[in-house]
Design a protein around this motif. Structure first.
Motif: not given
Length: 133
Positions: A89-95
């Motif tokens: 979730i954190g990685g996708l929200m960063t992207a």
């Protein structure tokens, strides 16, 4: 509630769920347009039903994840997959937030969240693969 054997992991889960509950999940569920104004979004004139619907869906999804995560605070070692989920979730929200910043399609508050989501991603993955393994 905080596991004395894995306090860092338990605190990570407790703090992250508390922050996301207050700042994102509940406002998106119950006052989505007010939340959007707080974060600097310009609201279109006219019918905002679809905007409210999608915001409430996102708030419901966030609330569901939070409710699941809270259950694992006392025993994070037995639920390693939750750290993978938070990392994802954190990685996708960063992207998503980087994309919005590059396209200049979001207010500065959303761009300012990039380090928050990046840190959440890295923290969760660190806990999963270095600290709890």
């Amino acid at each position: 509630m905080i596991n004395p054997d894995y306090p860092l992991a338990s605190w990570f889960l407790a703090v992250s769920t508390s922050v996301f509950l207050v700042v994102y999940a509940l406002p998106l569920m119950f006052i989505p347009l007010r939340w959007a104004r707080w974060f600097g979004w310009e609201l279109p004139t006219g019918n905002n039903d679809l905007t409210v619907y999608f915001a409430r869906c996102l708030g419901g999804l966030a609330l569901s994840v939070i409710i699941a995560v809270v259950q694992f605070i006392p025993d994070p070692k037995s639920h390693l997959v939750i750290f993978e989920l938070i990392g994802l979730i954190g990685g996708l929200m960063t992207a998503v937030h980087i994309w919005g910043a590059l396209k200049k399609q979001q207010p500065w508050t959303e761009t300012a969240e990039i380090p928050l989501y990046g840190a959440m991603c890295l923290g969760a993955l660190y806990l999963r693969y270095a600290s709890l393994s």
